[in-house]
Design an enzyme around this catalytic site. Structure first.
Site, PDB file in Angstrom:
ATOM      1  N   HIS A   1       5.320  -1.056  26.506  1.00  0.00           N
ATOM      2  CA  HIS A   1       5.437  -0.873  27.956  1.00  0.00           C
ATOM      3  C   HIS A   1       6.387   0.286  28.254  1.00  0.00           C
ATOM      4  CE1 HIS A   1       8.896  -3.710  27.294  1.00  0.00           C
ATOM      5  NE2 HIS A   1       9.476  -3.017  28.262  1.00  0.00           N
TER       6      HIS A   1
ATOM      7  N   GLU B   1       6.931  -1.943  33.560  1.00  0.00           N
ATOM      8  CA  GLU B   1       8.055  -2.760  34.026  1.00  0.00           C
ATOM      9  C   GLU B   1       8.791  -1.967  35.105  1.00  0.00           C
ATOM     10  OE1 GLU B   1      10.953  -3.279  30.894  1.00  0.00           O
ATOM     11  OE2 GLU B   1      11.860  -5.032  31.855  1.00  0.00           O
TER      12      GLU B   1
ATOM     13  N   HIS C   1      13.238   3.178  30.167  1.00  0.00           N
ATOM     14  CA  HIS C   1      12.961   3.127  28.726  1.00  0.00           C
ATOM     15  C   HIS C   1      11.471   3.094  28.460  1.00  0.00           C
ATOM     16  CE1 HIS C   1      13.292  -1.215  29.830  1.00  0.00           C
ATOM     17  NE2 HIS C   1      12.330  -1.398  28.950  1.00  0.00           N
TER      18      HIS C   1
HETATM   19 CO    CO Z   1      11.480  -3.273  28.895  1.00  0.00          CO
END
Ligand code: CO
Length: 134
Positions: free
Chosen positions: A79, A130, A7
């Site tokens: 992020h 991440e 994502h």
């Molecule tokens: Co995330």
């Protein structure tokens, strides 16, 4: 080691307006807002054919994205998240290459109920990154 883009998370000051833009202007599949109190955010998922966009809005006090929105009042990319098959092996490889893992270096359970780690944005081209074990 790096896998799919899981994502892209975008912090937004107005979830309703952001959802409407992706739904009505972009024609995207947009979820209803979901509170994730343990992570201090309300999330809207935009499901794309190959990945997701997550619209993040602060929830409660001490939200981890409150400071980001204070600095970026119009919102912005917060992020990106890549999938890995073994998060401890990925961490060890990244640390061996000189990248810094945020926090105590141990995976935490992320917003999807899976182990995650964050890499220091200064080591990742200015982008908070991440990694999530899937
Ligand atoms: Co995330």
């Amino acid at each position: 080691m790096i896998g799919k883009l899981n994502h892209v998370a975008i912090a937004v000051p107005d979830l309703v307006a952001a959802s409407a833009m992706y739904r009505d202007a972009m024609g995207a599949d947009v979820s209803s807002p979901q509170d994730v109190p343990e992570h201090g955010v309300t999330v809207v998922f935009i499901n794309l054919p190959n990945t997701k966009i997550e619209l993040l809005h602060p929830l409660g006090e001490n939200s981890p994205i409150a400071g980001f929105l204070a600095k970026n009042p119009a919102g912005g990319v917060h992020h990106i998240c890549f999938e890995v098959s073994d998060i401890l092996a990925a961490r060890d490889q990244l640390v061996a290459k000189g990248l810094r893992v945020l926090g105590d270096g141990n995976p935490k359970i992320g917003a999807h109920g899976k182990p995650v780690l964050f890499l220091h944005p200064k080591d990742m081209l200015g982008t908070l990154t991440e990694i999530e074990q899937v």
